[in-house]
Scaffold this motif. Structure first.
Motif, PDB file in Angstrom:
ATOM      1  N   LYS A 157      66.447-104.484 -43.289  1.00 45.87           N
ATOM      2  CA  LYS A 157      65.076-104.067 -42.987  1.00 45.87           C
ATOM      3  C   LYS A 157      64.752-104.252 -41.505  1.00 45.87           C
ATOM      4  N   LYS A 158      65.040-105.420 -40.979  1.00 46.04           N
ATOM      5  CA  LYS A 158      64.724-105.728 -39.584  1.00 46.04           C
ATOM      6  C   LYS A 158      66.015-105.808 -38.773  1.00 46.04           C
ATOM      7  N   PRO A 159      65.968-105.333 -37.525  1.00 51.34           N
ATOM      8  CA  PRO A 159      67.183-105.406 -36.694  1.00 51.34           C
ATOM      9  C   PRO A 159      67.446-106.828 -36.196  1.00 51.34           C
ATOM     10  N   HIS A 160      68.674-107.065 -35.831  1.00 52.87           N
ATOM     11  CA  HIS A 160      69.083-108.335 -35.228  1.00 52.87           C
ATOM     12  C   HIS A 160      68.553-108.366 -33.792  1.00 52.87           C
ATOM     13  N   ALA A 161      68.569-109.496 -33.158  1.00 52.53           N
ATOM     14  CA  ALA A 161      68.075-109.631 -31.788  1.00 52.53           C
ATOM     15  C   ALA A 161      68.838-108.739 -30.800  1.00 52.53           C
ATOM     16  N   CYS A 162      70.082-108.415 -31.105  1.00 49.57           N
ATOM     17  CA  CYS A 162      70.880-107.548 -30.230  1.00 49.57           C
ATOM     18  C   CYS A 162      70.501-106.080 -30.403  1.00 49.57           C
ATOM     19  N   GLY A 163      69.708-105.758 -31.416  1.00 49.60           N
ATOM     20  CA  GLY A 163      69.251-104.394 -31.631  1.00 49.60           C
ATOM     21  C   GLY A 163      69.911-103.684 -32.797  1.00 49.60           C
ATOM     22  N   ALA A 164      70.992-104.218 -33.326  1.00 47.69           N
ATOM     23  CA  ALA A 164      71.683-103.575 -34.449  1.00 47.69           C
ATOM     24  C   ALA A 164      71.036-103.991 -35.766  1.00 47.69           C
ATOM     25  N   ASN A 165      70.988-103.072 -36.723  1.00 48.92           N
ATOM     26  CA  ASN A 165      70.507-103.450 -38.053  1.00 48.92           C
ATOM     27  C   ASN A 165      71.579-103.192 -39.104  1.00 48.92           C
ATOM     28  N   TRP A 195      75.007-104.619 -40.824  1.00 45.61           N
ATOM     29  CA  TRP A 195      75.709-105.888 -41.030  1.00 45.61           C
ATOM     30  C   TRP A 195      76.893-105.670 -41.958  1.00 45.61           C
ATOM     31  N   ILE A 196      77.894-106.543 -41.851  1.00 45.91           N
ATOM     32  CA  ILE A 196      79.077-106.483 -42.700  1.00 45.91           C
ATOM     33  C   ILE A 196      79.085-107.721 -43.589  1.00 45.91           C
ATOM     34  N   VAL A 197      79.239-107.535 -44.898  1.00 46.16           N
ATOM     35  CA  VAL A 197      79.260-108.637 -45.857  1.00 46.16           C
ATOM     36  C   VAL A 197      80.608-109.348 -45.756  1.00 46.16           C
ATOM     37  N   THR A 198      80.582-110.663 -45.463  1.00 46.55           N
ATOM     38  CA  THR A 198      81.826-111.431 -45.342  1.00 46.55           C
ATOM     39  C   THR A 198      81.966-112.497 -46.429  1.00 46.55           C
ATOM     40  N   ARG A 199      80.897-112.771 -47.181  1.00 49.76           N
ATOM     41  CA  ARG A 199      80.955-113.754 -48.273  1.00 49.76           C
ATOM     42  C   ARG A 199      79.859-113.416 -49.269  1.00 49.76           C
ATOM     43  N   LEU A 254      76.717-112.676 -43.629  1.00 47.99           N
ATOM     44  CA  LEU A 254      76.748-111.380 -42.965  1.00 47.99           C
ATOM     45  C   LEU A 254      77.199-111.538 -41.528  1.00 47.99           C
ATOM     46  N   ARG A 255      77.917-110.523 -41.016  1.00 52.16           N
ATOM     47  CA  ARG A 255      78.337-110.491 -39.620  1.00 52.16           C
ATOM     48  C   ARG A 255      77.713-109.264 -38.974  1.00 52.16           C
ATOM     49  N   CYS A 256      77.044-109.443 -37.856  1.00 52.15           N
ATOM     50  CA  CYS A 256      76.420-108.336 -37.135  1.00 52.15           C
ATOM     51  C   CYS A 256      77.514-107.383 -36.649  1.00 52.15           C
ATOM     52  N   SER A 257      77.305-106.094 -36.848  1.00 51.87           N
ATOM     53  CA  SER A 257      78.330-105.118 -36.467  1.00 51.87           C
ATOM     54  C   SER A 257      78.416-104.926 -34.956  1.00 51.87           C
ATOM     55  N   ARG A 258      77.393-105.321 -34.203  1.00 47.41           N
ATOM     56  CA  ARG A 258      77.401-105.134 -32.756  1.00 47.41           C
ATOM     57  C   ARG A 258      77.870-106.385 -32.018  1.00 47.41           C
ATOM     58  N   ASN A 309      73.427 -99.357 -48.525  1.00 50.90           N
ATOM     59  CA  ASN A 309      74.834 -99.711 -48.460  1.00 50.90           C
ATOM     60  C   ASN A 309      75.567 -98.491 -47.910  1.00 50.90           C
ATOM     61  N   LEU A 310      75.959 -98.535 -46.646  1.00 50.94           N
ATOM     62  CA  LEU A 310      76.611 -97.392 -46.015  1.00 50.94           C
ATOM     63  C   LEU A 310      78.016 -97.168 -46.535  1.00 50.94           C
ATOM     64  N   THR A 311      78.724 -98.220 -46.913  1.00 44.94           N
ATOM     65  CA  THR A 311      80.086 -98.108 -47.419  1.00 44.94           C
ATOM     66  C   THR A 311      80.104 -97.372 -48.748  1.00 44.94           C
TER      67      THR A 311
END
Length: 72
Positions: free
Chosen positions: A14-22, A24-28, A35-39, A58-60
């Motif tokens: 819903k909300k972007p990360h501080a780096c501007g990307a919204n 994320w990749i599920v790691t656990r 979650l890991r930020c994709s940027r 879910n883009l995948t």
């Protein structure tokens, strides 16, 4: 709100990360979702309830559906 997700899925929140990307990749998965930020590769852990409320797409899953339709 998303219904299904797995490890390695790319999720739009819903909300972007501080780096501007919204994205994320599920790691656990489990009671907490990692979650890991994709940027910027920052790691964040959310409890499952917060994650399900904040996740939008879910883009995948959409990419896999497109590939299944091409085989026919």
């Amino acid at each position: 709100m998303i219904e299904h997700f797995e490890l390695g899925d790319h999720i739009v929140m819903k909300k972007p990360h501080a780096c501007g990307a919204n994205e994320w990749i599920v790691t656990r998965t489990g009671a907490d979702i990692k979650l890991r930020c994709s940027r910027c590769d920052r790691l964040v852990m959310l409890d499952r309830g917060d994650f399900l409320r904040s996740a939008r797409k879910n883009l995948t899953q959409k990419k896999e559906e497109n590939h299944v339709g091409e085989d026919r």
